[in-house]
Every structure is written in C-alpha cells, then in structure tokens.
Design an enzyme around this catalytic site. Structure first.
Site, PDB file in Angstrom:
ATOM      1  N   SER A  15       0.134 -12.711 -10.212  1.00 63.23           N
ATOM      2  CA  SER A  15      -0.304 -12.141  -8.932  1.00 63.23           C
ATOM      3  C   SER A  15      -1.748 -11.639  -9.008  1.00 63.23           C
ATOM      4  O   SER A  15      -2.029 -10.670  -9.735  1.00 63.23           O
ATOM      5  CB  SER A  15       0.651 -10.993  -8.563  1.00 63.23           C
TER       6      SER A  15
HETATM    7  N1  LIG Z   1      -2.367  -6.569   1.134  1.00 67.24           N
HETATM    8  C1  LIG Z   1      -1.965  -6.650  -0.241  1.00 67.24           C
HETATM    9  C2  LIG Z   1      -1.415  -8.040  -0.493  1.00 67.24           C
HETATM   10  C3  LIG Z   1      -0.726  -8.167  -1.830  1.00 67.24           C
HETATM   11  C4  LIG Z   1      -0.059  -9.516  -1.954  1.00 67.24           C
HETATM   12  O1  LIG Z   1      -0.228 -10.404  -1.115  1.00 67.24           O
HETATM   13  N2  LIG Z   1       0.720  -9.694  -3.026  1.00 67.24           N
HETATM   14  C5  LIG Z   1       1.497 -10.894  -3.177  1.00 67.24           C
HETATM   15  C6  LIG Z   1       1.540 -11.305  -4.628  1.00 67.24           C
HETATM   16  S1  LIG Z   1      -0.097 -11.783  -5.176  1.00 67.24           S
HETATM   17  C7  LIG Z   1       2.892 -10.581  -2.706  1.00 67.24           C
HETATM   18  O2  LIG Z   1       3.706 -10.107  -3.451  1.00 67.24           O
HETATM   19  N3  LIG Z   1       3.127 -10.807  -1.430  1.00 67.24           N
HETATM   20  C8  LIG Z   1       4.367 -10.504  -0.791  1.00 67.24           C
HETATM   21  C9  LIG Z   1       4.158 -10.221   0.671  1.00 67.24           C
HETATM   22  O3  LIG Z   1       3.003 -10.211   1.126  1.00 67.24           O
HETATM   23  O4  LIG Z   1       5.149 -10.011   1.369  1.00 67.24           O
HETATM   24  C10 LIG Z   1      -3.163  -6.366  -1.147  1.00 67.24           C
HETATM   25  O5  LIG Z   1      -4.302  -6.332  -0.646  1.00 67.24           O
HETATM   26  O6  LIG Z   1      -2.976  -6.133  -2.346  1.00 67.24           O
END
Ligand SMILES: N[C@@H](CCC(=O)N[C@@H](CS)C(=O)NCC(=O)O)C(=O)O
Length: 224
Positions: A15
């Site tokens: 991730s």
């Molecule tokens: N808005 C969050 C996004 C984080 C994200 O997209 N993580 C991914 C893995 S890289 C995830 O687990 N997504 C699940 C989801 O968005 O429901 C950030 O800026 O960190």
C-alpha cells in the site's frame, strides 16, 4: 507529565498510502508524546474480510490515485514512484510473502528492525520497481536494513512456520475487529478507548484528538 498515548499503525507494504503514513508516524514518534506500535498486517485480508472493493476497480478513481500519489510523494518527501505494472505488482504478485517476512522480522528482532525492513520493502516495490515476492528479494531488502546473514536465514525459515502465518493472520483479524476496511489504519488509545483513523490524510485530526500539534508531513523541516 501526562502518560504516553499508544498509537498502533496497521500497514502493508503493498500500500503506497501506508508508506506515507508510516514515514509520518516515524517522524512524529519522538515529537509527540506517543508510543508507536508497528502492526504489520495483510491488506488483501482486510479488503476481503470487510467486503471492501479495490479502489482501482473504478477507473476514474484509479486515474485520480496515480495523479494523487505523484503529488503526495513530493508533499510528504517520500521517494514514491509508480511501478511499471501496478496491477501485476499489487494484485497478481501481492504481498503475502513480504508481510510474513515482516512479521517474522518483528518476532525475531523487534520494532526497530521491522521499521527498517518495511521501509526497504516499500522502497523496492514503490520506488525502484523491484520484486518483493522472492526469497532473494526479501534477503536483499533485509541486507539493506542491516540484518546479518544468520538473521536473514532464520527469518526466512520462520516465514513458513505456523506461528508466523498465525501472527500475520491474527494482526489482520485484529485490524478488522477495530473497524479496518483499508490501510493505513492508525488506532490511538486515548483514556483506554480506541480511536480509529483511516488514511495518510487524517493526521491533523488525529493530532487534535490526542492533544498534539500537527506541523505538516515533515516536522523537522517545518521547524527550520
Ligand atoms: N485517502 C487515503 C487513501 C488511502 C488508500 O486509498 N488506501 C488504500 C490502500 S493503498 C485502501 O486501503 N483503500 C481502501 C478504500 O479506499 O476503501 C489517504 O490519503 O491515505
């Protein structure tokens, strides 16, 4: 002086947003009155267990993420770069072997070595477009993290043990119980109550909730 608050960071090296969250938490660990606990877990297990869908299943979201990660790399000062075939890297090859390796490093060597090995694995996959599934790749990352040949051999052997498979599984299940649907997930324990935050974009709110100051993603540079 108030007692240190425990902050658990659940992450997977597959991730990219977890890498950003991880570096920020490592930078703030000594600035905030917190006890950071690294919780390496398995993102695919969290996605399946929570019934979540991959963010890249929606084409516009995928394009947004690619663009977002490019500007976030600069903002967070983390050398994140898109692998040449993200789908292959994230979904076909995955991170099960790598996360079992991280779990074994934690079991054998504690959090300092876990931090270094995790960072080297992220660097491979999300900066240098290198493999993180083969034993030789895991060894290379561990050498860079400062593990000895003997330690690496032992950790690689531990990866196939029931104990390490269970350790990764139970951390993933714990994340799900705490409400995880993706990573990074930070859980702050304030007055014995867990407060969950999803994403690397919730630090301002987290700081507010734990009574600390948010100075941006790179507090050392902010102080200059
Ligand atoms: N808005 C969050 C996004 C984080 C994200 O997209 N993580 C991914 C893995 S890289 C995830 O687990 N997504 C699940 C989801 O968005 O429901 C950030 O800026 O960190």
């Amino acid at each position: 002086m108030s007692s240190r608050k425990v902050v658990e960071l659940f992450y997977d090296v597959v991730s990219p947003y977890s890498w950003l969250g991880f570096e920020v938490m490592c930078r703030y660990r000594n600035l905030w009155n917190i006890d950071l606990k690294l919780r390496p877990a398995f993102l695919r297990g969290v996605m399946q267990g929570s019934g979540n869908k991959s963010p890249v299943a929606v084409l516009n979201k995928m394009h947004y993420m690619i663009h977002d990660l490019r500007r976030l790399a600069e903002y967070f000062d983390v050398p994140l770069q898109q692998p040449s075939d993200p789908e292959e890297v994230m979904f076909n090859k995955g991170s099960l072997a790598a996360m079992r390796f991280v779990a074994a490093v934690q079991q054998k060597g504690g959090d300092k070595k876990t931090e270094k090995v995790s960072r080297e694995l992220w660097r491979r996959i999300w900066s240098e477009d290198k493999d993180i599934t083969e034993p030789a790749s895991l060894s290379e990352a561990a050498v860079k993290a400062g593990l000895t040949d003997g330690e690496i051999k032992e950790v690689l052997e531990m990866c196939t043990s029931k104990e390490i498979k269970e350790k990764l599984k139970s951390c993933t299940e714990e994340a799900l119980k705490l409400g995880a649907f993706g990573f990074p997930m930070m859980v702050c324990h304030v007055d014995g109550k867990p407060e969950m935050f999803f994403g690397s974009d919730r630090f301002e709110l987290m700081a507010h909730c734990i009574g600390e100051k948010w100075l941006g993603p790179n507090p050392d540079k902010a102080k200059l």
